[in-house]
Enzyme design. Structure first.
Site, PDB file in Angstrom:
ATOM      1  N   TYR A   1       0.942  -0.988  -0.281  1.00  0.00           N
ATOM      2  CA  TYR A   1      -0.029  -0.030   0.232  1.00  0.00           C
ATOM      3  C   TYR A   1       1.113   1.335   0.423  1.00  0.00           C
ATOM      4  O   TYR A   1       1.175   1.765  -1.118  1.00  0.00           O
ATOM      5  CB  TYR A   1      -1.137  -0.032   1.204  1.00  0.00           C
ATOM      6  CG  TYR A   1      -2.001  -0.811   1.399  1.00  0.00           C
ATOM      7  CD1 TYR A   1      -2.753  -1.115   0.324  1.00  0.00           C
ATOM      8  CD2 TYR A   1      -1.538  -2.091   1.978  1.00  0.00           C
ATOM      9  CE1 TYR A   1      -3.272  -2.266   0.075  1.00  0.00           C
ATOM     10  CE2 TYR A   1      -2.693  -2.872   2.088  1.00  0.00           C
ATOM     11  CZ  TYR A   1      -3.293  -3.517   0.865  1.00  0.00           C
ATOM     12  OH  TYR A   1      -4.753  -4.557   0.852  1.00  0.00           O
TER      13      TYR A   1
ATOM     14  N   PRO B   1     -10.906  -0.927  -2.544  1.00  0.00           N
ATOM     15  CA  PRO B   1     -11.801  -1.607  -3.212  1.00  0.00           C
ATOM     16  C   PRO B   1     -13.541  -0.740  -3.403  1.00  0.00           C
ATOM     17  O   PRO B   1     -13.847   0.582  -2.537  1.00  0.00           O
ATOM     18  CB  PRO B   1     -11.871  -2.863  -1.870  1.00  0.00           C
ATOM     19  CG  PRO B   1     -11.043  -2.459  -1.162  1.00  0.00           C
ATOM     20  CD  PRO B   1     -10.769  -1.821  -1.975  1.00  0.00           C
TER      21      PRO B   1
ATOM     22  N   HIS C   1      -7.514   1.335   0.791  1.00  0.00           N
ATOM     23  CA  HIS C   1      -7.560  -0.567   1.409  1.00  0.00           C
ATOM     24  C   HIS C   1      -6.479  -0.127   2.486  1.00  0.00           C
ATOM     25  O   HIS C   1      -6.775  -1.557   3.287  1.00  0.00           O
ATOM     26  CB  HIS C   1      -6.925  -1.030  -0.101  1.00  0.00           C
ATOM     27  CG  HIS C   1      -7.793  -2.704   0.430  1.00  0.00           C
ATOM     28  ND1 HIS C   1      -6.818  -3.320   1.695  1.00  0.00           N
ATOM     29  CD2 HIS C   1      -7.644  -3.608  -0.666  1.00  0.00           C
ATOM     30  CE1 HIS C   1      -8.045  -4.670   1.362  1.00  0.00           C
ATOM     31  NE2 HIS C   1      -7.597  -5.211   0.154  1.00  0.00           N
TER      32      HIS C   1
ATOM     33  N   SER D   1     -16.723 -27.818  -1.188  1.00  0.00           N
ATOM     34  CA  SER D   1     -16.455 -26.121  -0.739  1.00  0.00           C
ATOM     35  C   SER D   1     -17.051 -25.407  -1.305  1.00  0.00           C
ATOM     36  O   SER D   1     -16.348 -25.379  -2.453  1.00  0.00           O
ATOM     37  CB  SER D   1     -14.938 -25.943  -0.011  1.00  0.00           C
ATOM     38  OG  SER D   1     -14.769 -24.733  -0.793  1.00  0.00           O
TER      39      SER D   1
ATOM     40  N   SER E   1     -10.973 -12.749  -4.827  1.00  0.00           N
ATOM     41  CA  SER E   1     -11.197 -11.996  -3.465  1.00  0.00           C
ATOM     42  C   SER E   1     -13.041 -12.549  -3.276  1.00  0.00           C
ATOM     43  O   SER E   1     -13.510 -12.185  -4.036  1.00  0.00           O
ATOM     44  CB  SER E   1     -10.790 -10.896  -3.227  1.00  0.00           C
ATOM     45  OG  SER E   1     -10.870 -11.123  -1.876  1.00  0.00           O
TER      46      SER E   1
HETATM   47  N1  COA Z   1     -18.968 -29.711   2.644  1.00  0.00           N
HETATM   48  C1  COA Z   1     -20.603 -29.329   2.487  1.00  0.00           C
HETATM   49  N2  COA Z   1     -20.073 -27.529   3.305  1.00  0.00           N
HETATM   50  C2  COA Z   1     -18.854 -27.380   3.311  1.00  0.00           C
HETATM   51  C3  COA Z   1     -18.211 -27.753   2.421  1.00  0.00           C
HETATM   52  C4  COA Z   1     -17.576 -29.274   2.523  1.00  0.00           C
HETATM   53  N3  COA Z   1     -16.277 -29.983   1.752  1.00  0.00           N
HETATM   54  N4  COA Z   1     -16.660 -27.143   2.988  1.00  0.00           N
HETATM   55  C5  COA Z   1     -17.232 -26.338   3.031  1.00  0.00           C
HETATM   56  N5  COA Z   1     -18.677 -26.368   3.351  1.00  0.00           N
HETATM   57  C6  COA Z   1     -19.503 -25.288   4.173  1.00  0.00           C
HETATM   58  C7  COA Z   1     -18.404 -24.043   5.134  1.00  0.00           C
HETATM   59  O1  COA Z   1     -18.895 -25.071   6.142  1.00  0.00           O
HETATM   60  C8  COA Z   1     -19.319 -23.165   5.141  1.00  0.00           C
HETATM   61  O2  COA Z   1     -20.557 -23.089   5.914  1.00  0.00           O
HETATM   62  P1  COA Z   1     -21.334 -21.318   5.971  1.00  0.00           P
HETATM   63  O3  COA Z   1     -22.381 -21.002   4.789  1.00  0.00           O
HETATM   64  O4  COA Z   1     -22.269 -22.368   7.217  1.00  0.00           O
HETATM   65  O5  COA Z   1     -20.743 -20.582   6.735  1.00  0.00           O
HETATM   66  C9  COA Z   1     -19.333 -22.430   4.151  1.00  0.00           C
HETATM   67  O6  COA Z   1     -19.705 -23.835   2.709  1.00  0.00           O
HETATM   68  C10 COA Z   1     -18.487 -21.796   2.951  1.00  0.00           C
HETATM   69  O7  COA Z   1     -17.107 -22.068   2.951  1.00  0.00           O
HETATM   70  P2  COA Z   1     -16.227 -22.143   1.907  1.00  0.00           P
HETATM   71  O8  COA Z   1     -16.808 -21.536   0.783  1.00  0.00           O
HETATM   72  O9  COA Z   1     -15.496 -23.458   2.018  1.00  0.00           O
HETATM   73  O10 COA Z   1     -15.286 -20.951   2.278  1.00  0.00           O
HETATM   74  P3  COA Z   1     -14.650 -20.263   4.056  1.00  0.00           P
HETATM   75  O11 COA Z   1     -15.222 -19.884   4.465  1.00  0.00           O
HETATM   76  O12 COA Z   1     -13.929 -21.064   4.042  1.00  0.00           O
HETATM   77  O13 COA Z   1     -13.801 -19.496   3.368  1.00  0.00           O
HETATM   78  C11 COA Z   1     -11.656 -17.901   2.442  1.00  0.00           C
HETATM   79  C12 COA Z   1     -12.247 -19.645   2.297  1.00  0.00           C
HETATM   80  C13 COA Z   1     -10.858 -18.510   1.940  1.00  0.00           C
HETATM   81  C14 COA Z   1     -12.646 -17.112   1.336  1.00  0.00           C
HETATM   82  C15 COA Z   1     -11.263 -17.897   3.665  1.00  0.00           C
HETATM   83  O14 COA Z   1     -10.394 -18.713   4.288  1.00  0.00           O
HETATM   84  C16 COA Z   1     -10.689 -16.226   3.835  1.00  0.00           C
HETATM   85  O15 COA Z   1      -9.509 -16.456   3.944  1.00  0.00           O
HETATM   86  N6  COA Z   1     -11.286 -15.512   4.203  1.00  0.00           N
HETATM   87  C17 COA Z   1     -10.839 -14.069   4.225  1.00  0.00           C
HETATM   88  C18 COA Z   1     -10.374 -13.380   2.767  1.00  0.00           C
HETATM   89  C19 COA Z   1     -10.384 -12.152   3.100  1.00  0.00           C
HETATM   90  O16 COA Z   1     -10.046 -11.935   3.728  1.00  0.00           O
HETATM   91  N7  COA Z   1     -10.819 -11.369   1.647  1.00  0.00           N
HETATM   92  C20 COA Z   1     -11.139  -9.892   1.546  1.00  0.00           C
HETATM   93  C21 COA Z   1      -9.313  -9.515   1.472  1.00  0.00           C
HETATM   94  S1  COA Z   1      -9.989  -7.783   1.587  1.00  0.00           S
HETATM   95  C1  HC5 Z   2     -14.880  -4.906  -0.347  1.00  0.00           C
HETATM   96  C2  HC5 Z   2     -14.124  -5.863  -1.151  1.00  0.00           C
HETATM   97  C3  HC5 Z   2     -13.173  -5.853  -0.798  1.00  0.00           C
HETATM   98  C4  HC5 Z   2     -12.382  -6.718  -1.002  1.00  0.00           C
HETATM   99  C5  HC5 Z   2     -10.469  -6.490  -1.600  1.00  0.00           C
HETATM  100  C6  HC5 Z   2      -9.452  -7.296  -1.609  1.00  0.00           C
HETATM  101  O1  HC5 Z   2      -9.519  -8.754  -1.437  1.00  0.00           O
HETATM  102  O2  HC5 Z   2      -8.217  -6.678  -1.730  1.00  0.00           O
HETATM  103  C7  HC5 Z   2      -7.344  -8.225  -1.756  1.00  0.00           C
HETATM  104  C8  HC5 Z   2      -6.105  -7.979  -0.433  1.00  0.00           C
HETATM  105  C9  HC5 Z   2      -4.963  -8.806  -0.315  1.00  0.00           C
HETATM  106  O3  HC5 Z   2      -4.386  -8.382   0.530  1.00  0.00           O
HETATM  107  O4  HC5 Z   2      -5.158 -10.225  -0.416  1.00  0.00           O
HETATM  108  C10 HC5 Z   2      -6.233  -7.227  -2.716  1.00  0.00           C
HETATM  109  N1  HC5 Z   2      -6.882  -7.489  -3.628  1.00  0.00           N
HETATM  110  C11 HC5 Z   2      -7.844  -7.060  -4.816  1.00  0.00           C
HETATM  111  C12 HC5 Z   2      -5.876  -7.256  -5.355  1.00  0.00           C
HETATM  112  C13 HC5 Z   2      -7.379  -8.228  -4.136  1.00  0.00           C
END
Ligand code: COA
Ligand code: HC5
Length: 649
Positions: free
Chosen positions: A107, A120, A343, A446, A577
């Protein structure tokens, strides 16, 4: 059950110890201190996983060359070991060896504009108002809702979040309000005013490019009610009816070096300095936008996304922003609402938790009308615009929304006009209504991994090859953790996408390959964030750490960071994401490379909201095309699984 399920649960912070025994702030501290520290993974593991991740995206020759470089790098007593030791020392000394480096690299030292390239945006469900009265009523309720959430932050009563059964670091919640990015000549900074001696009691409201300081607390510390805020917003509106003001806020949309220069000019003037300081210090910003030009319903969603991401240009709402502000809500007269956020301070999920809270809050009926007490006129923030500042504003306008600079058209071979940032953005929304998380779950897969594999299939069908793919993965299970990378392109995904349209592969085999690819992605996710450091697959932040350690310790960059494979691996044509929300909203961001896509999705139970972005200046990319292929890939994958129910076992 094929793979573990991650349950996101919440428990109040108070669960840690009987709350009567502890002060509020010690509860937060106790929670934070109880979180594991981010470890430094073993060197060999990271290098092995790096080589594995390269296989689907580089040629055999490139891979063989890189393998050799990796072997040299990890010889006993060699450069790799030395850097690893340096990193381990750093990890012993610091709360989190990565977080400062990440903040700077991702950043503060990134010099592209925050607009489109970093910040975003989010579109909220359209609200059912169509006039100014409705706009201001909704804005007032929204402000009240944010203040209600702020009380939870201030009193440290926010429930601790969980991912995959692990409690998460809550620090980012303390960074999203009362903070602002500040441009600097080589590196920016972020200032947070919430822990200062006199934390802010005001928000910033912008209307017709005019900024106001609106006090949102009474002198006894109680927040204004939405009725009271509404009255104040009306005052602001009525004293900013002129539409010919200089869009000073547009300066914040520029390249960071240009903006840093303009910033030092701007704040030379005392009045300007005080106005800027008020904006920076404010709790958050609310932008009351002018109506956007009429467009058909088809393009409307993309237009609203643009309105959130960049404001629509210097003639529309881009001057109605201060893009350095961490949190800016946008409320337009026609019912379009959303936000844009800077961000550096936080990841999407804390912002979404706030949004979910606010949207629920706005739905609550007003039970009692609050008494109308006389309130002072909100303070208008004035700017003295010198010719130099005016010229900086013109340059920023040009860069953001006016095409064709440089060479005169009369030149013998004029180059094609450079598109402005706004013209260059190609963005579309895909509201996928055929199914949501429910379908993959019913197949014991998943949902996130299923969606990522659909993206791999869509990309392969267009380009006939896999590309370096980035998916954000939370590292918040560690103290001050931010993100690592799930590399969704794997040998398993490549085998699956190649097989999908191959008539020589039986449907039964395809089902097996699909499941294997989904599981490989899930394994990357689960074992990921250094949680099981012995088997984890994520290596990106560790590799970055080694590189930054090399910059600190060595005179020359090790060869593994200089070869073609490394460049390919870091050129994320797909930057993706998942940001789940309770609110039925869509989020979006720009691609991170000129020939890439940005894909963000909010998987709901029975539908999925996607956004796809690209750049128009790249002839090879097209957001609508990728969205179309993505929809088809999701449907084809469902059809395949449904045609072979027996394969579930
Ligand atoms: N069978 C049935 N259900 C399943 C399953 C399976 N094999 N695997 C997962 N599920 C269910 C989970 O229990 C969960 O249930 P819910 O809807 O009741 O909560 C749902 O499916 C979602 O799971 P999944 O799709 O596998 O995703 P996750 O929640 O584990 O997320 C990531 C995965 C990578 C997105 C998460 O670990 C993460 O890091 N999130 C943050 C990302 C982030 O920071 N983004 C923004 C950046 S700015
Ligand atoms: C409101 C939605 C925000 C999503 C933002 C996001 O996923 O940012 C990522 C941050 C990171 O460290 O992975 C970066 N990305 C936009 C480049 C995927």
């Amino acid at each position: 059950m094929e793979d573990g399920q991650q349950k996101e649960k919440v428990k109040p912070l108070g669960f840690l110890k009987p709350s009567s025994m502890m002060t509020v702030s010690s509860r937060f501290k106790t929670h934070q201190d109880s979180l594991p520290r981010l470890p430094v993974p073993p060197l060999q593991q990271t290098l092995d996983h790096y080589l594995k991740a390269l296989q689907p995206i580089v040629s055999e020759e490139e891979w063989a060359q890189t393998k050799q470089l990796v072997e040299e790098f990890q010889t006993a007593g060699g450069v790799g070991e030395r850097l690893q030791k340096g990193l381990e020392r750093r990890a012993r000394k610091m709360e989190n060896w990565l977080s400062d480096w990440w903040l700077k690299t991702a950043y503060l030292q990134y010099r592209q504009p925050v607009v489109i390239y970093s910040s975003p945006g989010l579109v909220l469900p359209r609200q059912d108002f169509v006039d100014r009265q409705g706009q201001l009523r909704f804005a007032a309720k929204l402000i009240e809702g944010v203040l209600d959430f702020k009380a939870r932050i201030d009193h440290e009563t926010l429930p601790v979040e969980y991912l995959g059964g692990k409690p998460l670091c809550m620090n980012q919640y303390y960074q999203i309000l009362s903070s602002c990015r500040v441009p600097g000549p080589k590196q920016d900074s972020v200032t947070n005013f919430s822990k200062t001696k006199k934390p802010p009691m005001h928000i910033t409201v912008v209307h017709n490019y005019q900024f106001f300081e609106l006090d949102v607390y009474h002198s006894d510390g109680t927040p204004l009610t939405s009725d009271q805020i509404f009255t104040q917003l009306e005052k602001i509106w009525n004293s900013s009816l002129q539409t010919n003001k200089e869009p000073v806020g547009i300066l914040t949309s520029n390249h960071r070096n240009s903006w840093a220069k303009a910033y030092s000019t701007l704040i030379k003037d005392k009045v300007n300095r005080e106005s800027v300081h008020s904006i920076q210090k404010s709790i958050f910003t609310v932008c009351l936008d002018a109506p956007m030009p009429w467009v058909s319903e088809d393009v409307r969603r993309s237009q609203v996304a643009g309105q959130m991401l960049h404001g629509g240009g210097s003639k529309l709402n881009s001057g109605n922003r201060w893009f350095d502000k961490t949190l800016q809500f946008i409320v337009a007269e026609d019912g379009s609402c959303g936000l844009v956020y800077e961000h550096a301070a936080a990841e999407g999920p804390p912002i979404i938790t706030l949004v979910d809270h606010v949207i629920e809050f706005t739905k609550k009926p007003e039970l009692v009308r609050s008494p109308m007490v006389p309130l002072p006129m909100p303070k208008k923030l004035r700017f003295n615009i010198t010719p130099e500042i005016k010229s900086d504003i013109e340059k920023a306008k040009q860069n953001l929304s006016m095409a064709g600079r440089g060479c005169p058209v009369s030149a013998p071979h004029p180059p094609p006009p450079t598109p402005s940032m706004i013209q260059d953005l190609d963005i579309t929304m895909l509201m996928f209504h055929h199914f949501g998380k429910d379908f993959p779950k019913s197949e014991k897969l998943s949902p996130d991994s299923f969606i990522q594999m659909a993206l791999q299939l869509a990309y392969y069908r267009i380009y006939g090859q896999a590309c370096a793919t980035y998916e954000s993965a939370s590292l918040r299970m560690f103290h001050l953790g931010r993100t690592d990378t799930i590399r969704s392109a794997s040998m398993d995904s490549l085998t699956f996408v190649k097989a999908m349209d191959n008539p020589d592969v039986t449907e039964h085999q395809k089902v097996g390959l699909l499941r294997k690819a989904v599981q490989a992605h899930r394994a990357y996710t689960e074992q990921l964030p250094f949680l099981q450091a012995i088997r984890g697959e994520a290596f990106d932040r560790h590799l970055l750490g080694l590189k930054l350690q090399a910059i600190e310790d060595l005179v020359s960059m090790p060869d593994i960071f200089m070869d073609t494979s490394y460049a390919i691996a870091m050129h994320f044509n797909l930057s993706t994401s998942q940001v789940p929300a309770k609110t039925d909203c869509v989020m979006f961001f720009g691609p991170v490379v000129p020939d890439g896509y940005g894909v963000c999705y909010n998987p709901m139970e029975a539908h999925i909201n996607f956004s796809v972005s690209a750049y128009n200046s790249c002839a090879e990319t097209n957001a609508v095309r990728l969205a179309h292929y993505l929809e088809k890939a999701l449907l084809d994958m469902r059809a395949l699984l449904q045609s072979h129910p027996q394969a579930k076992l």
